[in-house]
Design a protein around this motif. Structure first.
Motif, PDB file in Angstrom:
ATOM      1  N   GLU A   1      50.575  51.113  31.735  1.00  0.00           N
ATOM      2  CA  GLU A   1      50.602  49.944  32.611  1.00  0.00           C
ATOM      3  C   GLU A   1      49.230  49.303  32.787  1.00  0.00           C
ATOM      4  O   GLU A   1      49.128  48.194  33.286  1.00  0.00           O
ATOM      5  CB  GLU A   1      51.183  50.316  33.970  1.00  0.00           C
ATOM      6  CG  GLU A   1      50.427  51.400  34.695  1.00  0.00           C
ATOM      7  CD  GLU A   1      51.147  51.851  35.939  1.00  0.00           C
ATOM      8  OE1 GLU A   1      51.146  51.099  36.927  1.00  0.00           O
ATOM      9  OE2 GLU A   1      51.700  52.961  35.909  1.00  0.00           O
ATOM     10  N   TYR A   2      48.153  49.974  32.353  1.00  0.00           N
ATOM     11  CA  TYR A   2      46.806  49.456  32.519  1.00  0.00           C
ATOM     12  C   TYR A   2      46.215  48.877  31.239  1.00  0.00           C
ATOM     13  O   TYR A   2      45.340  48.028  31.304  1.00  0.00           O
ATOM     14  CB  TYR A   2      45.879  50.565  33.019  1.00  0.00           C
ATOM     15  CG  TYR A   2      46.313  51.142  34.341  1.00  0.00           C
ATOM     16  CD1 TYR A   2      46.089  50.444  35.523  1.00  0.00           C
ATOM     17  CD2 TYR A   2      46.972  52.361  34.411  1.00  0.00           C
ATOM     18  CE1 TYR A   2      46.493  50.965  36.736  1.00  0.00           C
ATOM     19  CE2 TYR A   2      47.375  52.888  35.616  1.00  0.00           C
ATOM     20  CZ  TYR A   2      47.130  52.189  36.775  1.00  0.00           C
ATOM     21  OH  TYR A   2      47.528  52.694  37.971  1.00  0.00           O
ATOM     22  N   CYS A   3      46.661  49.368  30.084  1.00  0.00           N
ATOM     23  CA  CYS A   3      46.120  48.871  28.817  1.00  0.00           C
ATOM     24  C   CYS A   3      47.268  48.741  27.805  1.00  0.00           C
ATOM     25  O   CYS A   3      48.421  48.911  28.168  1.00  0.00           O
ATOM     26  CB  CYS A   3      45.029  49.807  28.291  1.00  0.00           C
ATOM     27  SG  CYS A   3      45.598  51.447  27.844  1.00  0.00           S
TER      28      CYS A   3
ATOM     29  N   VAL B   1      46.627  58.151  31.472  1.00  0.00           N
ATOM     30  CA  VAL B   1      46.367  57.364  32.673  1.00  0.00           C
ATOM     31  C   VAL B   1      45.381  58.094  33.581  1.00  0.00           C
ATOM     32  O   VAL B   1      44.436  57.495  34.091  1.00  0.00           O
ATOM     33  CB  VAL B   1      47.678  57.037  33.423  1.00  0.00           C
ATOM     34  CG1 VAL B   1      47.404  56.460  34.799  1.00  0.00           C
ATOM     35  CG2 VAL B   1      48.520  56.063  32.613  1.00  0.00           C
TER      36      VAL B   1
ATOM     37  N   HIS C   1      42.066  55.997  33.298  1.00  0.00           N
ATOM     38  CA  HIS C   1      42.168  54.957  34.315  1.00  0.00           C
ATOM     39  C   HIS C   1      41.961  55.455  35.737  1.00  0.00           C
ATOM     40  O   HIS C   1      42.323  54.762  36.687  1.00  0.00           O
ATOM     41  CB  HIS C   1      43.529  54.264  34.213  1.00  0.00           C
ATOM     42  CG  HIS C   1      43.775  53.651  32.865  1.00  0.00           C
ATOM     43  ND1 HIS C   1      43.013  52.636  32.352  1.00  0.00           N
ATOM     44  CD2 HIS C   1      44.689  53.949  31.909  1.00  0.00           C
ATOM     45  CE1 HIS C   1      43.462  52.321  31.154  1.00  0.00           C
ATOM     46  NE2 HIS C   1      44.466  53.100  30.856  1.00  0.00           N
TER      47      HIS C   1
END
Length: 54
Positions: free
Chosen positions: A18-20, A34, A38
Motif C-alpha cells: 500500500e506504500y510503494c 512493510v 515503511h
C-alpha cells in the motif's frame, strides 16, 4: 484500501504494497516488507548491520 485492512490484489493475483509499487505472492512476505521498509525502527526484524549503526 478495503475494509478491515484487506490488501489490494492485482490482476495477476499478487498482493500490492500500500506504500510503494512492490508486489508479493505471499501476504507474510508483504507484511515483513512493510515493517522493514515503511516503519521507523523496522518492526520485529533483527538489525542486519554488524556495526549497530543506523
Amino acid at each position: 484500501m478495503g475494509l478491515f485492512g484487506r490488501k489490494e490484489k492485482t490482476e495477476d493475483g499478487k498482493i500490492k504494497c500500500e506504500y510503494c509499487d512492490m508486489k508479493f505472492d505471499d501476504k507474510e512476505r508483504m507484511k515483513r516488507h512493510v515493517k522493514k521498509a515503511h516503519s521507523e525502527k523496522g518492526g520485529d526484524m533483527p538489525n542486519m548491520n554488524p556495526f549497530g549503526l543506523g
